[in-house]
Scaffold this active site. Structure first.
Site, PDB file in Angstrom:
ATOM      1  N   HIS A 377       0.691  -1.229  -0.006  1.00 27.58           N
ATOM      2  CA  HIS A 377       0.102   0.065  -0.106  1.00 27.58           C
ATOM      3  C   HIS A 377       0.921   1.476  -0.011  1.00 27.58           C
ATOM      4  CE1 HIS A 377      -3.835   1.973   0.273  1.00 27.58           C
ATOM      5  NE2 HIS A 377      -4.467   0.931   0.825  1.00 27.58           N
ATOM      6  N   TYR A 492     -13.168   5.809  10.564  1.00 28.70           N
ATOM      7  CA  TYR A 492     -12.398   6.008   9.267  1.00 28.70           C
ATOM      8  C   TYR A 492     -13.213   5.666   8.106  1.00 28.70           C
ATOM      9  CZ  TYR A 492      -8.188   6.923   6.701  1.00 28.70           C
ATOM     10  OH  TYR A 492      -7.095   7.266   5.753  1.00 28.70           O
ATOM     11  N   SER A 494     -12.182   6.030   3.925  1.00 34.70           N
ATOM     12  CA  SER A 494     -11.270   6.509   3.027  1.00 34.70           C
ATOM     13  C   SER A 494     -11.864   7.269   2.115  1.00 34.70           C
ATOM     14  CB  SER A 494     -10.412   5.486   2.686  1.00 34.70           C
ATOM     15  OG  SER A 494      -9.531   6.049   1.574  1.00 34.70           O
ATOM     16  N   THR A 505      -5.204  10.714  -0.078  1.00 39.17           N
ATOM     17  CA  THR A 505      -6.350  10.352   0.511  1.00 39.17           C
ATOM     18  C   THR A 505      -6.981  11.333   1.723  1.00 39.17           C
ATOM     19  OG1 THR A 505      -5.733   8.957   2.124  1.00 39.17           O
ATOM     20  CG2 THR A 505      -6.572   7.868  -0.003  1.00 39.17           C
TER      21      THR A 505
END
Length: 665
Positions: A377, A492, A494, A505
């Site tokens: 990632h 959270y 994204s 992001t």
């Protein structure tokens, strides 16, 4: 994860596809453009890049205001009062200087965004293992034609299509990534001709006139030929663009397989098929000391062991893996569409023996031909991977180059183009591998996964009822957690900021005062009428919609506060008290980490929890259902109970919508 009913229109398309696949098609020269390239766009891939707007740094006042609004639902009155004082002191004392430094830094780096470098560093400095913590998995739907799910046929087609995508990418011939608000009106020959012919430095603004928004494509170069190299304290990304091989991992054994010829052309499909057949038919027992499992380790631990590997004569083997175009991992499981959780858990973390988690991109295949994408990632976000995923799904279904009747043939000496990668292992290295296996297995044993498919509400019904599907999903998560734990927590969601140059992001904070008020009243003894509750649902959607717009425009508060903190650190300024305040710790302890992806080819998509006491929630909004994949650590949370609470929550929300006077007949 979920079966999809096909409309008669879609079935007609499938009939055409089946007809094409069973009839002889014109023979293509493997050197022809129609084979070598997935796309040859008349508009260069990076045509819009020079004119993409820069990510704006939010106003300090707005960030403080948004931050207080986000933490308020999570705090009691006394704690919120103290936090308000801390934020006010921050706004008046330390923040103006940090804001000035951030603006100056941004002005002197106009080629990028203010968040790109520090966000990249955040990933590379984290010492946590990559599987579960960072690397997501996206699983393709099976091909509608069972014969094309054969492992040899499917791996061969996925390799060919991946290489076609890569070559179009390398030569700037992929279609530019553009988000069309109304594709029927803007994704037209007129739009493409006008934007293609206008100068690149203004092309984005011309596109805006069509209500079409070009997206940043700088991350696409990270898809292929890249590996995250573990180093003490901070990893680095290694890239090589001119290699000709893939790495295949089978039973813990490594093979380098050439897929390009000496001129850099993609080898013919029957040649790639022959080389894959050679590997698949090769009898291998599980490796006694699978080196790949080392990529599951703590990053500093892995860095030290990798250094030993190099010192003990394994530099060439590691270089072959690091420089590969991508990795293919051959796993042993198979998909049970009625109960896919066990397979998907394996896809997410597996035993680690046949996965190189450091690789930027891996294709994972099971023995039944089910296929997934796993990616590291740090180099980029979901936009580039999802584009690759969608193109791969479409190309392998609508334009496969290997068919059941294709005969694998290779004009080369197979041992020259398919080579085993051997490692020299000392007793110390073997001990490190064994310990890595134990550590990773302990994590995998503690991980639970659950799936939920909700049929009573879906994308089409939400639109008919005048609801935001994403808002409804997030409201369901809040209500479920409140039902299970009787509190509200940091959540959270994204949101991509790829409409800006080098955007990454931003965070949407779905737990708002509006969602808290709704959850409180629906669970109270004095429950209001359905009409009053429907009005509150509408308010939740309105607030969520505003938060989403702000985040997509880079006007959230999370990245701004992150950037200000980074300025303090690199300029030797004492960290402001805001960052050690309880509220900041609470909201950044993301007990519910959520993300959604839209793709017609996606069957499953998910990731691990980001906290030990949290849930990783990957969700999908489909025309026929709402689907969710949950992960949790069973020692800390009860995932099955949460799923039950979520189903109850969706049932309640659906009943309110249907029974209110605002309901659509």
């Amino acid at each position: 994860m979920f079966r999809v009913k096909l409309s008669s229109e879609k079935l007609k398309v499938l009939d055409i596809v089946r007809w094409q696949s069973t009839h002889t098609s014109p023979v293509l020269s493997y050197g022809s453009d129609s084979y070598q390239y997935l796309q040859k766009s008349s508009t260069p891939m990076l045509h819009f890049q020079p004119s993409l707007p820069r990510l704006a740094i939010p106003k300090l006042e707005k960030t403080c205001e948004r931050y207080l609004a986000a933490v308020k639902p999570l705090l009691n009155e006394n704690t919120f009062a103290r936090t308000s004082i801390v934020v006010d002191q921050f706004r008046q004392s330390e923040a103006p200087q940090l804001q000035k430094l951030l603006l100056q830094h941004d002005k002197s780096n106009k080629h990028t965004s203010y968040i790109s470098e520090p966000w990249f560093d955040m990933y590379l400095k984290d010492r946590a293992p990559l599987p579960i913590n960072y690397n997501p998995v996206l699983t393709f739907k099976p091909d509608e034609r069972p014969e094309y799910n054969d492992l040899l046929i499917r791996t061969s087609n996925f390799i060919v299509s991946s290489l076609r995508f890569r070559r179009s990418l390398q030569e700037n011939l992929l279609k530019p990534e553009v988000y069309h608000m109304n594709p029927k009106k803007s994704d037209t020959p007129t739009y493409h001709n006008v934007t293609r012919l206008c100068p690149a430095k203004i092309s984005t603004y011309v596109s805006y006139a069509f209500n079409a928004f070009p997206l940043d494509m700088s991350q696409y170069q990270g898809l292929f030929g890249a590996t995250r190299i573990p180093e003490l304290g901070k990893d680095r990304i290694y890239r090589q663009s001119d290699t000709k091989h893939l790495v295949i991992i089978k039973d813990g054994h490594f093979f380098a397989m050439d897929v390009l010829d000496e001129q850099g052309n993609i080898e013919p499909p029957e040649v790639i098929q022959a080389r894959m057949k050679y590997i698949l038919s090769k009898e291998t027992k599980k490796a006694d000391h699978p080196v790949a499992v080392l990529t599951t380790e703590n990053r500093d631990t892995w860095a030290k062991i990798r250094s030993d590997l190099v010192s003990d004569g394994n530099a060439e083997a590691l270089q072959t893996i690091d420089s590969a175009i991508f990795v293919i991992s051959l796993e042993g499981g198979q998909l049970d569409e009625e109960n896919p959780t066990q397979l998907f858990k394996q896809l997410l973390g597996s035993s680690g023996c046949s996965r190189w988690f450091d690789k930027s991109l891996s294709l994972v295949f099971n023995k039944d031909g089910s296929a997934s994408v796993s990616f590291e990632h740090s180099w980029g976000d979901g936009v580039a991977v999802l584009r690759y995923f969608n193109e791969l799904y479409a190309d392998t279904r609508l334009n496969p180059f290997v068919h059941p009747h294709t005969k694998p043939t290779d004009r080369m000496d197979i041992d020259r183009v398919v080579r085993p990668i051997e490692f020299k292992l000392t007793d110390r290295l073997k001990q490190g591998i064994q310990q890595a296996q134990l550590n990773h297995q302990k994590v995998m044993d503690s991980l639970n996964m659950h799936l939920m498919k909700f049929d009573s509400l879906d994308k089409r019904k939400c639109k008919r009822y005048g609801l935001s599907p994403d808002s409804i999903m997030q409201l369901g998560f809040q209500l479920a957690y409140k039902k299970q734990n009787n509190r509200y927590v940091g959540t959270y969601e994204s949101c991509s900021t790829s409409a800006f140059r080098h955007g990454r992001t931003e965070t949407i904070r779905p737990c708002s005062q509006a969602t808290k008020q709704f959850c409180d009243v629906i669970l109270s003894k004095n429950r209001p009428s359905n009409d009053e509750l429907r009005a509150q649902i509408d308010q939740c959607s309105k607030v969520h919609g505003q938060l989403t717009k702000e985040a997509a425009m880079g006007q959230g508060f999370d990245r701004h506060l992150f950037g200000l903190r980074h300025m303090a650190k690199i300029n030797g300024i004492e960290e402001p008290a805001l960052y050690s305040d309880d509220a900041y710790k609470i909201i950044n302890h993301n007990i519910m980490s959520t993300s959604t992806l839209s793709s017609t080819g996606l069957m499953l998509g998910g990731f691990g929890p980001v906290t030990q006491d949290g849930y990783g929630i990957g969700y999908s909004i489909q025309d026929e259902f709402l689907g969710t994949v949950f992960t949790n650590y069973h020692e800390h949370t009860n995932g099955s109970e949460f799923v039950d609470c979520l189903r109850e929550s969706f049932d309640e929300i659906t009943n309110i919508v249907k029974l209110s006077s605002k309901a659509v007949p």
